[in-house]
Design an enzyme around this catalytic site. Structure first.
Site, short mmCIF file in Angstrom:
data_model
loop_
_atom_site.label_atom_id
_atom_site.label_comp_id
_atom_site.label_asym_id
_atom_site.label_seq_id
_atom_site.Cartn_x
_atom_site.Cartn_y
_atom_site.Cartn_z
N SER A 429 0.40 0.61 3.61
CA SER A 429 -0.47 1.52 4.36
C SER A 429 -0.32 2.94 3.82
O SER A 429 0.75 3.32 3.35
CB SER A 429 -0.05 1.48 5.83
OG SER A 429 -1.10 1.89 6.65
N PRO A 430 -1.40 3.75 3.87
CA PRO A 430 -1.28 5.13 3.37
C PRO A 430 -0.22 5.90 4.14
O PRO A 430 -0.19 5.87 5.36
CB PRO A 430 -2.67 5.72 3.60
CG PRO A 430 -3.35 4.80 4.56
CD PRO A 430 -2.73 3.46 4.39
N GLN A 507 -7.15 6.89 -0.36
CA GLN A 507 -7.74 7.24 0.95
C GLN A 507 -8.14 8.72 0.87
O GLN A 507 -7.29 9.57 0.60
CB GLN A 507 -6.70 7.05 2.06
CG GLN A 507 -7.27 7.31 3.44
CD GLN A 507 -6.18 7.36 4.51
OE1 GLN A 507 -5.21 8.12 4.39
NE2 GLN A 507 -6.34 6.56 5.55
N TYR A 590 -8.46 13.97 12.38
CA TYR A 590 -8.84 14.81 11.24
C TYR A 590 -10.35 15.09 11.32
O TYR A 590 -11.01 14.73 12.29
CB TYR A 590 -8.40 14.15 9.93
CG TYR A 590 -6.89 14.00 9.84
CD1 TYR A 590 -6.07 15.12 9.94
CD2 TYR A 590 -6.28 12.76 9.71
CE1 TYR A 590 -4.67 15.01 9.90
CE2 TYR A 590 -4.89 12.64 9.67
CZ TYR A 590 -4.10 13.77 9.77
OH TYR A 590 -2.72 13.66 9.74
N ARG A 638 -11.15 3.99 7.76
CA ARG A 638 -10.10 3.93 8.80
C ARG A 638 -10.59 4.63 10.04
O ARG A 638 -11.09 5.75 9.97
CB ARG A 638 -8.78 4.55 8.30
CG ARG A 638 -7.71 4.50 9.38
CD ARG A 638 -6.31 4.83 8.86
NE ARG A 638 -5.59 3.62 8.49
CZ ARG A 638 -4.26 3.50 8.50
NH1 ARG A 638 -3.48 4.52 8.85
NH2 ARG A 638 -3.66 2.39 8.15
N ARG A 732 5.81 1.83 7.82
CA ARG A 732 7.23 2.23 7.86
C ARG A 732 8.19 1.23 7.21
O ARG A 732 9.12 1.65 6.52
CB ARG A 732 7.64 2.57 9.29
CG ARG A 732 7.03 3.89 9.75
CD ARG A 732 7.07 4.05 11.23
NE ARG A 732 6.29 3.01 11.89
CZ ARG A 732 6.27 2.81 13.21
NH1 ARG A 732 6.99 3.58 13.99
NH2 ARG A 732 5.52 1.86 13.73
C1 LIG Z 1 5.35 8.94 6.93
C2 LIG Z 1 4.00 8.46 7.35
C3 LIG Z 1 2.87 9.05 6.80
C4 LIG Z 1 1.59 8.59 7.15
N1 LIG Z 1 0.49 9.10 6.52
C5 LIG Z 1 -0.73 8.54 6.72
C6 LIG Z 1 -1.85 8.90 5.93
O1 LIG Z 1 -1.75 9.67 4.99
N2 LIG Z 1 -3.05 8.35 6.23
C7 LIG Z 1 -3.19 7.45 7.25
O2 LIG Z 1 -4.28 6.99 7.50
N3 LIG Z 1 -2.12 7.06 7.97
C8 LIG Z 1 -0.90 7.57 7.72
N4 LIG Z 1 0.19 7.11 8.42
C9 LIG Z 1 0.01 6.01 9.39
C10 LIG Z 1 0.34 4.66 8.72
O3 LIG Z 1 -0.57 4.38 7.67
C11 LIG Z 1 0.30 3.52 9.73
O4 LIG Z 1 -1.00 3.43 10.24
C12 LIG Z 1 1.30 3.71 10.87
O5 LIG Z 1 2.55 4.17 10.39
C13 LIG Z 1 1.53 2.40 11.64
O6 LIG Z 1 2.03 1.41 10.79
P1 LIG Z 1 3.60 0.94 10.83
O7 LIG Z 1 3.89 0.54 12.23
O8 LIG Z 1 3.66 -0.22 9.86
O9 LIG Z 1 4.42 2.11 10.39
C14 LIG Z 1 1.46 7.58 8.10
C15 LIG Z 1 2.60 7.02 8.67
C16 LIG Z 1 3.86 7.43 8.29
C17 LIG Z 1 5.06 6.75 8.90
#
Ligand SMILES: Cc1cc2nc3c(=O)[nH]c(=O)nc-3n(C[C@H](O)[C@H](O)[C@H](O)COP(=O)(O)O)c2cc1C
Ligand SMILES: Cc1cc2nc3c(=O)[nH]c(=O)nc-3n(C[C@H](O)[C@H](O)[C@H](O)COP(=O)(O)OP(=O)(O)OC[C@H]3O[C@@H](n4cnc5c(N)ncnc54)[C@H](O)[C@@H]3O)c2cc1C
Length: 783
Positions: A429-430, A507, A590, A638, A732
């Site tokens: 994921s981004p 993205q 955003y 997204r 994560r």
């Molecule tokens: C450090 C960090 C940076 C993130 N940056 C972005 C981002 O640039 N763009 C985005 O759409 N989501 C971003 N997210 C959200 C993640 O893509 C994801 O949707 C969210 O962490 C839930 O997934 P997880 O439970 O597997 O961590 C970020 C999350 C984390 C932890």
């Protein structure tokens, strides 16, 4: 102690007998308004585990109940002309009358007084009782008399159901689904004695009304159900024993929970038990289990803490503290299962093939995972995995050079969108890293993305990349608006393509009202304005994200044109850099999200007001970007499918958002949620955003990407196998372990994954270590 149980259902009778057994000196009476042999309903089911508890607490009644039990293992689905059966589910069923009669006789043998045909108006009818048990069922008079004390939360659910019986013989827990001219009906059927089965018919309210069933009496309703399920019944009749219900016998399920379970009414301590304090939908058949286990826990507390009147307050407090935890767990699972049956007509019946429908139904409560299904019925699950792999067009080249001794887990089936084939269903994921300088990515990003591209995921997303300098969230965010940035990105993309078989996605986004802020570890942290060097912000409306944050300007027409052009130029540069996949970021508060959510868009022009208006600018950008993004490459969007704030976006509206992007040419919806308002109250949990992906996928008919607390192969397999999403994004866990996918493959014993050539000597070692762990676990379980 003088104890009165109001209501002689499973809760009241079982508690009475357990307490009498514990202390013969107790004076215990059960007051029941019905006659001894007069009860509603047919059979009930409960688990082997409840039976074990009963055996421990009262072997005599358990022995009798066990003799009257029908035990069976299989679940059978009859759907669209197919019959599908899986085993290992382990239920026991007994007639409700039979069970109550066993408990009544046991109560009498122990010296409990049973008063039938006596309607208790309230707990105040028994002023000399030390303890009144309100086991008076779902419509409890005792609870209803003091709502301010018990604080009941009662939700009326939309489906209608009727509880019938039949003498047709069934040897499995059987589910039937039949389509009528107005919609789908389902039947839940389980045998409970040699001659009889419970036959519950259920349908949505609108379908029920369209058939005029609100006007039908019981005989007409039965005739109707016999007709709908005629193919299965083959001439056998359906029967009612709810003649006491006047008018229609079709009910709505009510979910009851209470904040407080007991109080002192001025004379006696009063405590709720069973359905009076909590209900669980019949979709997981656990109401009787909860009632019996309440009785056991209260008796246990008296045993442990002493059964004198002085101990009652402490006992009741402890009873609620312990039972409330179990109850909430079960109610959550029952809620998921109930919702599945409420929406299956609009979401699954027409959309899913019978094989996948069965899988989705079996995992409806989200308590039973892919690996649980394997433990229950390995053959059936492997058969399903083979079926699934065939649907996913698992072709020889993907598996070339590998032996696949087992069926392929759904997580490792390939997936094709436009001209891109992903080797499996896992996406990195981004994740913003805040390590850019002047919007440029460097060695850090090459290492970060490169490691994850080698780690087994099929698609690696780069973090949100901004369309101009003032579109950045923080000064450390990357961009793609000049040649130098394009060259930096190309170096990373080329490396991923040369050294790995992963695909790489970009993205693109604009920070909008959340721009000009600190990195998480700097200054006041994420979302807080930079201490200095701020730049002007844009948003749908002039509203800051944080209460004291920088206030953006509401975008003018001129701003809109400039930002749209920036998006288009960034997309053109993404093509030049060689990305395989592009995503438009319309989530998390955003810029584009600020237009979509009513919490952040207060415009009065053509871009505010209705959802159609609020979507106008994001769709405009999407269309312009899609026009320059190559037709053979996929583009996803997204969204925040839920704002988690009253008055914000809801999953209902998210479905409309997805529909609009689909019509504009989006290939996939990436279903995230929240981060739009500081007022949000998300309900976190395993795979907590997956229901949004599921709903959009089925109702809109567009592929979806699920994300959020998906952290094990078992989660990915369940989501993909049930068709709740096409891909799973994992964020994560990839921070902890770049090779998350390779690790999870080894953990579940799937050895047909390709490790990067230089790393291959690590593969057998890791696989052997996990194989040993699995062996120890199964030895511990006694498999
Ligand atoms: C450090 C960090 C940076 C993130 N940056 C972005 C981002 O640039 N763009 C985005 O759409 N989501 C971003 N997210 C959200 C993640 O893509 C994801 O949707 C969210 O962490 C839930 O997934 P997880 O439970 O597997 O961590 C970020 C999350 C984390 C932890
Ligand atoms: C369609 C359907 C299917 C179900 N299937 C299952 C299943 O498969 N497995 C399962 O475990 N559970 C099932 N249940 C739920 C189950 O029936 C209840 O959860 C369970 O009976 C709760 O036990 P209880 O003792 O708390 O309440 P009840 O069984 O409702 O007993 C309450 C008793 O109190 C009496 N009463 C009420 N008011 C008064 C009064 N004022 N004075 C005197 N007496 C009074 C009533 O007559 C009744 O006998 C199902 C329920 C429904 C509706």
């Amino acid at each position: 102690m003088k104890i009165v149980c109001i209501g002689g259902g499973p809760a009241g009778l079982y508690f009475a007998l357990l307490m009498k057994k514990q202390g013969r000196h107790h004076d215990i009476t059960v007051v029941e308004r019905n006659k001894p042999y007069d009860t509603f309903g047919w059979g009930v089911v409960f688990s082997d585990q409840t039976m074990d508890h009963m055996r421990h607490w009262d072997p005599e009644s358990a022995q009798e109940i066990q003799q009257a039990f029908n035990h069976w293992d299989d679940i059978e689905l009859q759907f669209k002309g197919q019959v599908i059966r899986s085993g290992g589910h382990g239920f026991v069923g007994i007639g409700r009358k039979k069970m109550l009669n066993i408990l009544q006789l046991r109560c009498e043998a122990l010296g409990v007084k049973l008063l039938f045909e006596q309607d208790a108006a309230s707990d105040l009818d028994f002023p000399d009782a030390d303890l009144v048990i309100a086991s008076d069922g779902i419509n409890s008079n005792v609870r209803n008399r003091c709502p301010e004390v018990f604080k009941p939360d009662i939700v009326n659910r939309p489906n209608r159901y009727i509880w019938l019986g039949t003498h047709k013989q069934y040897d499995a827990f059987t589910f039937l689904f039949e389509k009528t001219e107005h919609g789908w009906f389902q039947a839940h059927i389980y045998k409970f004695d040699d001659q009889t089965a419970t036959f519950i018919v259920e349908c949505p309210e609108d379908v029920w009304l369209a058939h005029g069933l609100d006007q039908a009496d019981q005989a007409e309703s039965i005739a109707f159900c016999e007709k709908v399920f005629a193919a299965n019944l083959q001439g056998e009749r359906l029967m009612t024993n709810a003649r006491h219900l006047r008018g229609s016998a079709w009910l709505n399920f009510q979910r009851v929970k209470c904040a407080q379970w007991s109080h002192f009414n001025g004379h006696s301590h009063v405590v709720l038990m069973g359905d009076s304090v909590h209900t669980a939908h019949f979709a997981i058949g656990s109401g009787t289990k909860l009632a019996l286990e309440d009785a056991i826990e209260l008796a246990r507390q008296f045993k442990d803490q002493g059964d004198e009147v002085a101990h009652i307050p402490q006992v009741l407090k402890q009873y609620q503290a312990l039972r409330a935890i179990d109850v909430i767990r079960l109610q959550n699972a029952a809620w998921n299962a109930m919702e599945w049956f409420e929406v299956c007509g609009q979401r699954y019946c027409d959309q899913l093939a019978p094989e996948q429908f069965m899988y989705s139904m079996l995992t409806r409560s989200q308590r039973i995972s892919h690996e649980n299904l394997r433990l229950r019925d390995k053959n059936w699950l492997e058969g399903y995995e083979r079926w699934f792999a065939a649907q996913a067009n698992l072709t020889a080249p993907v598996m070339a050079g590998h032996s696949a001794p087992n069926a392929v887990p759904p997580m490792f089936t390939p997936y094709r969108l436009r001209a891109i084939t992903l080797k499996n269903r896992v996406v990195v994921s981004p994740m913003a890293q805040y390590k850019s300088v002047d919007g440029r990515v460097g060695d850090f990003h090459l290492m970060h993305l490169g490691a994850r591209a080698m780690g087994g995921a099929a698609l690696v997303f780069a973090e949100m990349t901004c369309t101009s300098a003032d579109a950045r969230i923080t000064p450390g965010c990357p961009g793609l608006w000049n040649d130098a940035q394009q060259e930096d990105w190309k170096r990373i993309v080329d490396w991923v393509h040369q050294e790995t078989d992963a695909k790489i996605a970009l993205q693109i986004g604009h920070a909008g009202p959340k721009g000009s802020t600190c990195a998480p570890w700097q200054g006041a942290g994420s979302d807080h304005a930079l201490p200095e060097g701020n730049w002007p912000l844009l948003s749908a409306s002039a509203q800051a994200f944080l209460p004291n944050g920088q206030v953006p300007s509401a975008m003018t027409q001129q701003d809109m044109v400039r930002v749209k052009n920036d998006f288009v130029r960034t997309a053109q540069r993404a093509v030049q850099a060689g990305f395989d996949w592009l995503e438009l970021h319309c989530a998390h508060g955003y810029l584009l999200s600020s237009f979509i959510s009513p919490l952040t868009n207060h415009r009065q022009d053509a871009y505010g007001g209705t959802l159609e208006n609020r979507l106008r600018y994001p769709l405009d950008i999407f269309t312009a970007v899609r026009a320059v993004w190559p037709a053979h490459l996929p583009m996803s969007v997204r969204i925040s499918a839920h704002d988690w704030v009253e008055g914000g976006m809801t999953p209902d509206q998210a479905t409309e958002v997805a529909r609009a992007f689909k019509a504009a040419g989006a290939d996939m919806i990436d279903c995230s949620s929240g981060q739009v308002s500081v007022q949000q109250k998300p309900v976190y949990g395993r795979m907590y955003q997956t229901p949004f992906a599921d709903r959009i996928r089925q109702e809109v008919g567009i592929p979806t990407l699920a994300v959020g607390a998906i952290s094990e192969a078992d989660h990915v397999n369940s989501v993909i196998a049930a068709g709740r999403a096409d891909l799973c994004a994992v964020a994560r866990p990839h921070l902890a372990n770049p090779a998350w996918t390779l690790t999870e493959a080894a953990r579940i014993g799937y050895t047909a994954v390709k490790w990067p050539a230089p790393y291959q000597s690590g593969q057998p070692q890791l696989e052997a270590a996990f194989a040993r762990e699995r062996m120890l676990q199964s030895a511990g379980r006694g498999d």
